[in-house]
Write a protein that holds these residues in place. Sequence first.
Motif, PDB file in Angstrom:
ATOM      1  N   VAL A 101      24.454  44.107  43.738  1.00 37.92           N
ATOM      2  CA  VAL A 101      25.820  44.313  43.258  1.00 37.92           C
ATOM      3  C   VAL A 101      26.493  42.943  43.308  1.00 37.92           C
ATOM      4  O   VAL A 101      26.538  42.310  44.372  1.00 37.92           O
ATOM      5  N   THR A 102      26.969  42.482  42.171  1.00 44.12           N
ATOM      6  CA  THR A 102      27.619  41.165  42.136  1.00 44.12           C
ATOM      7  C   THR A 102      29.121  41.336  41.934  1.00 44.12           C
ATOM      8  O   THR A 102      29.569  42.210  41.193  1.00 44.12           O
ATOM      9  N   THR A 103      29.886  40.491  42.608  1.00 44.15           N
ATOM     10  CA  THR A 103      31.331  40.421  42.378  1.00 44.15           C
ATOM     11  C   THR A 103      31.672  38.995  41.998  1.00 44.15           C
ATOM     12  O   THR A 103      31.537  38.064  42.813  1.00 44.15           O
ATOM     13  N   GLU A 104      32.056  38.806  40.746  1.00 45.78           N
ATOM     14  CA  GLU A 104      32.429  37.476  40.269  1.00 45.78           C
ATOM     15  C   GLU A 104      33.871  37.192  40.686  1.00 45.78           C
ATOM     16  O   GLU A 104      34.786  37.954  40.356  1.00 45.78           O
ATOM     17  N   TYR A 105      34.053  36.117  41.414  1.00 46.71           N
ATOM     18  CA  TYR A 105      35.377  35.721  41.906  1.00 46.71           C
ATOM     19  C   TYR A 105      35.896  34.557  41.080  1.00 46.71           C
ATOM     20  O   TYR A 105      35.204  33.540  40.918  1.00 46.71           O
ATOM     21  N   THR A 106      37.113  34.708  40.552  1.00 47.30           N
ATOM     22  CA  THR A 106      37.771  33.633  39.819  1.00 47.30           C
ATOM     23  C   THR A 106      39.157  33.433  40.408  1.00 47.30           C
ATOM     24  O   THR A 106      39.984  34.355  40.397  1.00 47.30           O
ATOM     25  N   HIS A 107      39.400  32.256  40.943  1.00 42.89           N
ATOM     26  CA  HIS A 107      40.686  31.972  41.575  1.00 42.89           C
ATOM     27  C   HIS A 107      41.785  31.886  40.531  1.00 42.89           C
ATOM     28  O   HIS A 107      41.614  31.271  39.477  1.00 42.89           O
ATOM     29  N   GLY A 108      42.927  32.502  40.831  1.00 42.69           N
ATOM     30  CA  GLY A 108      44.078  32.431  39.947  1.00 42.69           C
ATOM     31  C   GLY A 108      45.119  31.461  40.470  1.00 42.69           C
ATOM     32  O   GLY A 108      45.470  31.494  41.651  1.00 42.69           O
ATOM     33  N   ASP A 109      45.625  30.594  39.609  1.00 39.76           N
ATOM     34  CA  ASP A 109      46.604  29.597  40.026  1.00 39.76           C
ATOM     35  C   ASP A 109      47.883  30.220  40.562  1.00 39.76           C
ATOM     36  O   ASP A 109      48.567  29.640  41.398  1.00 39.76           O
ATOM     37  N   SER A 110      48.200  31.419  40.102  1.00 39.98           N
ATOM     38  CA  SER A 110      49.434  32.079  40.534  1.00 39.98           C
ATOM     39  C   SER A 110      49.253  32.867  41.824  1.00 39.98           C
ATOM     40  O   SER A 110      50.188  33.528  42.284  1.00 39.98           O
ATOM     41  N   GLY A 111      48.068  32.795  42.416  1.00 42.19           N
ATOM     42  CA  GLY A 111      47.816  33.553  43.640  1.00 42.19           C
ATOM     43  C   GLY A 111      47.204  34.908  43.394  1.00 42.19           C
ATOM     44  O   GLY A 111      46.911  35.647  44.340  1.00 42.19           O
ATOM     45  N   THR A 112      47.014  35.266  42.130  1.00 43.39           N
ATOM     46  CA  THR A 112      46.367  36.526  41.785  1.00 43.39           C
ATOM     47  C   THR A 112      44.971  36.220  41.262  1.00 43.39           C
ATOM     48  O   THR A 112      44.815  35.630  40.194  1.00 43.39           O
ATOM     49  N   ASN A 113      43.987  36.608  42.022  1.00 46.69           N
ATOM     50  CA  ASN A 113      42.602  36.317  41.668  1.00 46.69           C
ATOM     51  C   ASN A 113      42.001  37.448  40.847  1.00 46.69           C
ATOM     52  O   ASN A 113      42.499  38.578  40.862  1.00 46.69           O
ATOM     53  N   THR A 114      40.916  37.145  40.149  1.00 42.60           N
ATOM     54  CA  THR A 114      40.206  38.145  39.347  1.00 42.60           C
ATOM     55  C   THR A 114      38.853  38.420  39.998  1.00 42.60           C
ATOM     56  O   THR A 114      38.120  37.483  40.348  1.00 42.60           O
ATOM     57  N   TYR A 115      38.530  39.707  40.126  1.00 41.66           N
ATOM     58  CA  TYR A 115      37.283  40.151  40.730  1.00 41.66           C
ATOM     59  C   TYR A 115      36.578  41.084  39.752  1.00 41.66           C
ATOM     60  O   TYR A 115      37.152  42.104  39.350  1.00 41.66           O
ATOM     61  N   THR A 116      35.383  40.722  39.341  1.00 43.06           N
ATOM     62  CA  THR A 116      34.611  41.560  38.425  1.00 43.06           C
ATOM     63  C   THR A 116      33.331  41.991  39.121  1.00 43.06           C
ATOM     64  O   THR A 116      32.452  41.170  39.390  1.00 43.06           O
ATOM     65  N   MET A 117      33.265  43.282  39.434  1.00 40.89           N
ATOM     66  CA  MET A 117      32.098  43.836  40.111  1.00 40.89           C
ATOM     67  C   MET A 117      31.145  44.425  39.086  1.00 40.89           C
ATOM     68  O   MET A 117      31.571  45.095  38.140  1.00 40.89           O
ATOM     69  N   CYS A 118      29.837  44.170  39.258  1.00 40.77           N
ATOM     70  CA  CYS A 118      28.836  44.648  38.307  1.00 40.77           C
ATOM     71  C   CYS A 118      27.612  45.202  39.017  1.00 40.77           C
ATOM     72  O   CYS A 118      27.209  44.698  40.072  1.00 40.77           O
ATOM     73  N   PHE A 119      27.026  46.234  38.408  1.00 42.38           N
ATOM     74  CA  PHE A 119      25.702  46.732  38.771  1.00 42.38           C
ATOM     75  C   PHE A 119      24.725  46.276  37.690  1.00 42.38           C
ATOM     76  O   PHE A 119      25.021  46.402  36.489  1.00 42.38           O
ATOM     77  N   PHE A 120      23.560  45.801  38.101  1.00 43.86           N
ATOM     78  CA  PHE A 120      22.493  45.525  37.148  1.00 43.86           C
ATOM     79  C   PHE A 120      22.003  46.837  36.545  1.00 43.86           C
ATOM     80  O   PHE A 120      21.834  47.829  37.241  1.00 43.86           O
ATOM     81  N   ILE A 121      21.787  46.846  35.227  1.00 41.18           N
ATOM     82  CA  ILE A 121      21.242  48.027  34.546  1.00 41.18           C
ATOM     83  C   ILE A 121      19.722  47.877  34.507  1.00 41.18           C
ATOM     84  O   ILE A 121      19.199  46.900  33.979  1.00 41.18           O
ATOM     85  N   GLY A 122      19.019  48.843  35.090  1.00 39.65           N
ATOM     86  CA  GLY A 122      17.568  48.769  35.198  1.00 39.65           C
ATOM     87  C   GLY A 122      16.869  48.724  33.851  1.00 39.65           C
ATOM     88  O   GLY A 122      17.445  49.051  32.800  1.00 39.65           O
ATOM     89  N   GLU A 123      15.610  48.318  33.884  1.00 38.45           N
ATOM     90  CA  GLU A 123      14.865  48.084  32.651  1.00 38.45           C
ATOM     91  C   GLU A 123      14.741  49.331  31.786  1.00 38.45           C
ATOM     92  O   GLU A 123      14.688  49.240  30.553  1.00 38.45           O
ATOM     93  N   ASP A 124      14.708  50.512  32.381  1.00 42.61           N
ATOM     94  CA  ASP A 124      14.588  51.743  31.591  1.00 42.61           C
ATOM     95  C   ASP A 124      15.792  51.976  30.688  1.00 42.61           C
ATOM     96  O   ASP A 124      15.703  52.717  29.707  1.00 42.61           O
TER      97      ASP A 124
END
Length: 208
Positions: A101-124
């Motif tokens: 499970v990955t959470t991409e963290y992007t810092h926001g200059d205004s103090g509000t950060n962005t968090y994008t959580m992802c699940f890998f989709i299996g090969e099937d």
Amino acid sequence: MKGVEVLVTLLLVTGARAGVWDNIVAGFNSAFGNTEEAPYTLIKTTENYVERLYPAKKWVCTTATGPTKEEAEETSMFMKLFRYISGQNERSESIPMTVPVTTEYTHGDSGTNTYTMCFFIGEDHQADPPKPEDETVFIEDRPALTIYTRTVGGYMRTESRWMDEAARLAGFLQDEGTSVSLNHMYWVGYDAPFKFWNRRNEVWFRAN
């Protein structure tokens, strides 16, 4: 008791839809290393970090914003993705849980950060994943990604613990002449909450 509480929460939130129990069982399996993992090629190994290449793949994701990951409702993001793989999609199809499970963290200059959580989709399901019913959940065509990382154990429950590990990894990279930004990274987990030993956590920095 923590694991029991997690299971009860999953059942209450997701209800009795098809696939819920399959994914709870997959959570137990992940504690013993039986869950499909996103593929990668190991490029380089050093004493303090490794470099990997992840090929282009589809992931299912959701995004939240806030001053910290705790205030961005990390648990809510996880449950949105869990409901998707448990059948809350256009085909009412159950999709096995994967790692990481990955959470991409992007810092926001205004103090509000962005968090994008992802699940890998299996090969099937890589070729044709079902469309999410929740409009805040989306399929990401993640391009090939080369990253620097290392593995650490324990529980990474707070943003400060992730940032401490990021600073340590960045220091190792700096010692070898590689600069990375603490404003953008991935926080990566591989284990169910009820796995208590030999846990695997990683900070990923994208290679320039």
